[in-house]
Design an enzyme around this catalytic site. Structure first.
Site, PDB file in Angstrom:
ATOM      1  N   LYS A   1       0.840  -1.202   0.000  1.00 31.94           N
ATOM      2  CA  LYS A   1       0.000   0.000   0.000  1.00 31.94           C
ATOM      3  C   LYS A   1       0.875   1.252   0.000  1.00 31.94           C
ATOM      4  O   LYS A   1       0.685   2.152  -0.796  1.00 31.94           O
ATOM      5  CB  LYS A   1      -0.922  -0.040   1.222  1.00 31.94           C
ATOM      6  CG  LYS A   1      -1.804   1.165   1.363  1.00 31.94           C
ATOM      7  CD  LYS A   1      -2.761   1.013   2.535  1.00 31.94           C
ATOM      8  CE  LYS A   1      -3.428   2.341   2.844  1.00 31.94           C
ATOM      9  NZ  LYS A   1      -4.341   2.276   3.981  1.00 31.94           N
TER      10      LYS A   1
ATOM     11  N   GLU B   1      10.496  -4.607   4.519  1.00 34.16           N
ATOM     12  CA  GLU B   1      10.562  -6.017   4.132  1.00 34.16           C
ATOM     13  C   GLU B   1      10.281  -6.168   2.635  1.00 34.16           C
ATOM     14  O   GLU B   1      10.981  -6.865   1.913  1.00 34.16           O
ATOM     15  CB  GLU B   1       9.525  -6.844   4.907  1.00 34.16           C
ATOM     16  CG  GLU B   1       9.836  -7.040   6.374  1.00 34.16           C
ATOM     17  CD  GLU B   1       9.262  -5.943   7.259  1.00 34.16           C
ATOM     18  OE1 GLU B   1       8.974  -4.828   6.737  1.00 34.16           O
ATOM     19  OE2 GLU B   1       9.110  -6.181   8.465  1.00 34.16           O
TER      20      GLU B   1
ATOM     21  N   GLY C   1      -4.902  -1.757   4.979  1.00 36.46           N
ATOM     22  CA  GLY C   1      -4.118  -2.897   4.511  1.00 36.46           C
ATOM     23  C   GLY C   1      -4.808  -4.223   4.795  1.00 36.46           C
ATOM     24  O   GLY C   1      -4.895  -5.106   3.936  1.00 36.46           O
ATOM     25  N   ARG C   2      -5.342  -4.370   5.998  1.00 36.75           N
ATOM     26  CA  ARG C   2      -5.945  -5.657   6.378  1.00 36.75           C
ATOM     27  C   ARG C   2      -7.347  -5.839   5.791  1.00 36.75           C
ATOM     28  O   ARG C   2      -7.994  -6.847   6.039  1.00 36.75           O
ATOM     29  CB  ARG C   2      -5.956  -5.791   7.904  1.00 36.75           C
ATOM     30  CG  ARG C   2      -6.588  -4.626   8.654  1.00 36.75           C
ATOM     31  CD  ARG C   2      -6.267  -4.693  10.135  1.00 36.75           C
ATOM     32  NE  ARG C   2      -6.712  -3.531  10.887  1.00 36.75           N
ATOM     33  CZ  ARG C   2      -6.018  -2.401  11.029  1.00 36.75           C
ATOM     34  NH1 ARG C   2      -4.837  -2.277  10.425  1.00 36.75           N
ATOM     35  NH2 ARG C   2      -6.479  -1.407  11.757  1.00 36.75           N
TER      36      ARG C   2
ATOM     37  N   GLU D   1      -5.067  -6.485  14.768  1.00 34.52           N
ATOM     38  CA  GLU D   1      -4.527  -5.178  14.402  1.00 34.52           C
ATOM     39  C   GLU D   1      -5.632  -4.120  14.473  1.00 34.52           C
ATOM     40  O   GLU D   1      -5.371  -2.957  14.740  1.00 34.52           O
ATOM     41  CB  GLU D   1      -3.898  -5.215  12.997  1.00 34.52           C
ATOM     42  CG  GLU D   1      -2.838  -4.149  12.805  1.00 34.52           C
ATOM     43  CD  GLU D   1      -2.052  -4.275  11.506  1.00 34.52           C
ATOM     44  OE1 GLU D   1      -2.653  -4.200  10.421  1.00 34.52           O
ATOM     45  OE2 GLU D   1      -0.819  -4.422  11.562  1.00 34.52           O
TER      46      GLU D   1
ATOM     47  N   HIS E   1      -6.138 -33.229  18.171  1.00 31.53           N
ATOM     48  CA  HIS E   1      -5.111 -34.138  18.690  1.00 31.53           C
ATOM     49  C   HIS E   1      -3.948 -33.362  19.276  1.00 31.53           C
ATOM     50  O   HIS E   1      -2.858 -33.900  19.445  1.00 31.53           O
ATOM     51  CB  HIS E   1      -4.635 -35.057  17.569  1.00 31.53           C
ATOM     52  CG  HIS E   1      -5.765 -35.865  17.014  1.00 31.53           C
ATOM     53  ND1 HIS E   1      -6.155 -37.065  17.552  1.00 31.53           N
ATOM     54  CD2 HIS E   1      -6.642 -35.593  16.014  1.00 31.53           C
ATOM     55  CE1 HIS E   1      -7.203 -37.528  16.881  1.00 31.53           C
ATOM     56  NE2 HIS E   1      -7.520 -36.646  15.945  1.00 31.53           N
TER      57      HIS E   1
ATOM     58  N   LYS F   1       9.373  -0.819  14.309  1.00 29.87           N
ATOM     59  CA  LYS F   1       9.979  -0.461  13.021  1.00 29.87           C
ATOM     60  C   LYS F   1      11.079   0.575  13.231  1.00 29.87           C
ATOM     61  O   LYS F   1      12.167   0.481  12.669  1.00 29.87           O
ATOM     62  CB  LYS F   1       8.938   0.156  12.082  1.00 29.87           C
ATOM     63  CG  LYS F   1       7.927  -0.814  11.516  1.00 29.87           C
ATOM     64  CD  LYS F   1       7.073  -0.074  10.486  1.00 29.87           C
ATOM     65  CE  LYS F   1       5.837  -0.850  10.116  1.00 29.87           C
ATOM     66  NZ  LYS F   1       4.921  -0.110   9.263  1.00 29.87           N
TER      67      LYS F   1
HETATM   68  O1  LIG Z   1       1.066  -2.722   2.224  1.00 31.80           O
HETATM   69  P1  LIG Z   1       2.136  -2.086   3.025  1.00 31.80           P
HETATM   70  O2  LIG Z   1       2.106  -0.605   2.983  1.00 31.80           O
HETATM   71  O3  LIG Z   1       3.495  -2.622   2.591  1.00 31.80           O
HETATM   72  O4  LIG Z   1       1.944  -2.494   4.525  1.00 31.80           O
HETATM   73  C1  LIG Z   1       2.026  -3.805   4.965  1.00 31.80           C
HETATM   74  C2  LIG Z   1       1.607  -3.935   6.414  1.00 31.80           C
HETATM   75  O5  LIG Z   1       2.548  -3.309   7.231  1.00 31.80           O
HETATM   76  C3  LIG Z   1       2.211  -2.401   8.246  1.00 31.80           C
HETATM   77  O6  LIG Z   1       3.208  -2.440   9.218  1.00 31.80           O
HETATM   78  C4  LIG Z   1       0.845  -2.531   8.862  1.00 31.80           C
HETATM   79  O7  LIG Z   1       0.885  -2.892  10.205  1.00 31.80           O
HETATM   80  C5  LIG Z   1      -0.076  -3.469   8.136  1.00 31.80           C
HETATM   81  O8  LIG Z   1      -1.391  -3.045   8.373  1.00 31.80           O
HETATM   82  C6  LIG Z   1       0.184  -3.478   6.659  1.00 31.80           C
HETATM   83  O9  LIG Z   1      -0.726  -4.338   6.029  1.00 31.80           O
END
Ligand SMILES: O=P(O)(O)OC[C@H]1O[C@H](O)[C@H](O)[C@@H](O)[C@@H]1O
Length: 554
Positions: A214, A220, A276-277, A362, A393, A517
């Site tokens: 986004k 990462e 994002g979620r 989240e 199990h 972060k």
């Molecule tokens: O899609 P991006 O901007 O790379 O974000 C990826 C993810 O990282 C963040 O740290 C948020 O906590 C998430 O809500 C998000 O989905």
């Protein structure tokens, strides 16, 4: 929204409706589900709801008609409907980020009108869906070729959090509907092992990377995308000109996409009003669309929309997300339940609960209310679970006989997916026999008298007794289809919404992920260089020194 909510001085646990629930909880005391079922022979059929293809049975919940009525009164007092309507209207209910919350617009039919800042967003949503469909078709038909002229056979999605969990989960859920001759992989972790395992057996000439982010600033994803580009160009022995045929981006941030070297013609856009979620039904779902085809994707969106409409319009007594949300409020608030298990009886749903963890935890893992005041009531639960029967199990022991209240959702299907090998179809009844047996055992247990009647020696009776009275919801659908997946996800999205509304928290920000972060950014140069550990606390400094010594020894 009601004046009370916008004025912002609601204190949930000072509402008379909250007090009434507390009193009611005391009156219920240890009332057992056995008694509730004995008192009402219709309970098993009466305490059910139908939403689209989902049959919902909440009869094994620790509730009576009065509980449900009091919970609905709490929803009125906290103006859940007002906030819901504000969300659907595109108001900026994510106040800490000053953003609208409009994932529902992603699945609105062509022709709907939903405005953000005076602009109808629906045409743009459909323009992107159409562009995605065109692209997906060229990949599926083999018309899109890589730098050397070979068609694409491998699709690697690089993203994390909401830019990974949704598409990865949905791909797994809908595997039976996917193009089996194409390979799909999902890379998220900054641990190089993730990308290594994803690409080590792939031919770069046949590989497409979908970089999903986004913000396009997530360390990462940018790191993995850079490494993937190096792997690709190295493997092809090509220069930057090869990127255009092997990289596309899914993002809200055109500038950063361009900076990375991806042509914005190969970018599929979404918007800051999609969290994002809540995003895998946006451009973030491109890998899924390639896998299941544009028609399958549209079918899934229709499933989402069906539940959106249900949530928006169904009366409180029949409103499934409202009910599920309120049940969570009930257990968190009055049973001190700390967690919530989601236990799908479908192997294809193996990543579903992990997906829900981000969606729920989240969103509702907050400890201040919308006005910034600390809450003194329970907010979001720990969400966990894996597909049955495996968990039976392993950890079900604790749900059956442990000391904790763990409300659980059981999700099952009447039919196995269409392309199961015919010899395996009969196993479905065995799977589902377990599904029904578990909620039965959890609800009704086994009394000491029943255990004794089996001739169990007295000293073992307490060990073999099942107290029962463990609350569950059963969600049963005909079959796992793209539409049913959309329905399920929307059901949980709105359940999470309801809880956030009642708890008066902002379910749409995620400031809690920021500190880690920032600190990682500070620590990284200390690891990669021979930087001073002086600025770190004594524990972290010692750990970093130990790490450096161990690493550099080999
Ligand atoms: O899609 P991006 O901007 O790379 O974000 C990826 C993810 O990282 C963040 O740290 C948020 O906590 C998430 O809500 C998000 O989905």
């Amino acid at each position: 929204m009601s004046e009370m909510t916008t004025e912002g001085r609601i204190r949930l646990n000072r509402l008379p409706e909250w007090a009434a629930l507390g009193k009611h909880r005391e009156q219920l005391g240890g009332t057992h589900l056995r008694e509730l079922f004995a008192a009402d022979p219709e309970r098993g059929t009466g305490y059910t709801l139908r939403v689209g293809d989902l049959h919902l049975d909440y009869s094994k919940q620790l509730v009576t008609d009065e509980t449900l009525e009091l919970l609905r009164e709490l929803a009125v007092a906290t103006d859940v409907a007002g906030l819901r309507d504000a969300m659907f209207r595109g108001e900026k209910i994510n106040t800490t980020e000053d953003r609208a919350v409009l994932h529902t617009a992603l699945r609105a039919p062509r022709g709907a009108v939903i405005e953000v800042d005076g602009e109808n967003v629906v045409p743009a949503v459909h323009a992107v869906l159409d562009k995605m469909a065109g692209f997906a078709d060229t990949i599926r038909s083999g018309a899109w070729t890589g730098h050397t002229g070979k068609p694409i056979k491998n699709i690697v999605n690089i993203g994390i959090g909401g830019s990974d969990l949704g598409p990865a989960m949905a791909y797994e859920v809908l595997r039976a509907y996917t193009r089996r001759d194409l390979t799909f992989r999902f890379v998220s972790n900054v641990d190089g092992a993730d990308l290594h395992e994803a690409v080590r057996d792939l031919d770069p000439a046949e590989t497409l990377f979908i970089v999903a982010s986004k913000t396009f600033t997530t360390i990462e994803t940018v790191t993995n995308a850079t490494s993937a580009r190096d792997w690709l160009l190295g493997g092809l022995g090509a220069g930057q000109e090869a990127v255009a045929r092997h990289f596309v981006a899914l993002s809200t941030n055109a500038e950063r996409v361009e900076e990375f070297g991806i042509d914005t013609a190969n970018m599929f856009e979404f918007w800051d009003w999609v969290g994002g979620r809540y995003s895998y039904d946006s451009a973030i779902g491109l890998s899924l669309m390639i896998a299941i085809g544009p028609d399958g994707f549209r079918e899934m969106l229709d499933g989402f929309h069906l539940v959106d409409e249900h949530f928006r319009t169904a009366p409180a007594e029949e409103n499934a997300p409202l009910l599920l949300g309120l049940l969570g409020v009930w257990y968190g608030g009055f049973f001190d339940a700390q967690s919530h298990a989601v236990l799908p009886y479908s192997h294809y749903l193996s990543k579903f609960t992990a997906y829900l963890q981000q969606l729920d935890m989240e969103s509702n893992g907050k400890s201040v209310d919308r006005q910034g005041e600390p809450v003194d009531w329970q907010t979001g639960p720990v969400v966990w679970g894996t597909p049955g029967t495996n968990g039976q199990h392993a950890y079900y022991q604790l749900i059956h006989q442990g000391t904790k209240v763990i409300p659980a959702d059981f999700i099952g299907f009447a039919r196995p997916v269409a392309d199961l090998l015919p010899g395996l179809v009969p196993q479905h009844d065995l799977l589902m026999a377990n599904f029904f047996a578990q909620t039965q055992a959890l609800a009704f247990g086994k009394t000491p008298e029943e255990v004794r009647a089996e001739g169990v020696p007295e000293e073992l009776v307490p060990h073999k007794t099942f107290q029962g009275n463990h609350p569950t919801t059963t969600i049963l659908a005909d079959a796992l289809t793209p539409s049913v997946l959309g329905q399920l996800v929307a059901l949980y999205e709105h359940k999470v919404f309801v809880q956030g509304a009642v708890w008066n928290i902002d379910s749409f920000d995620q400031w809690g992920v920021e500190l880690g972060k920032v600190l990682a950014k500070r620590i990284e140069p200390v690891l990669t260089g021979d930087g001073e550990t002086g600025g770190l606390d004594s524990s972290t400094a010692a750990l970093v020194s130990a790490y450096r010594a161990l690493r550099d020894r080999s």
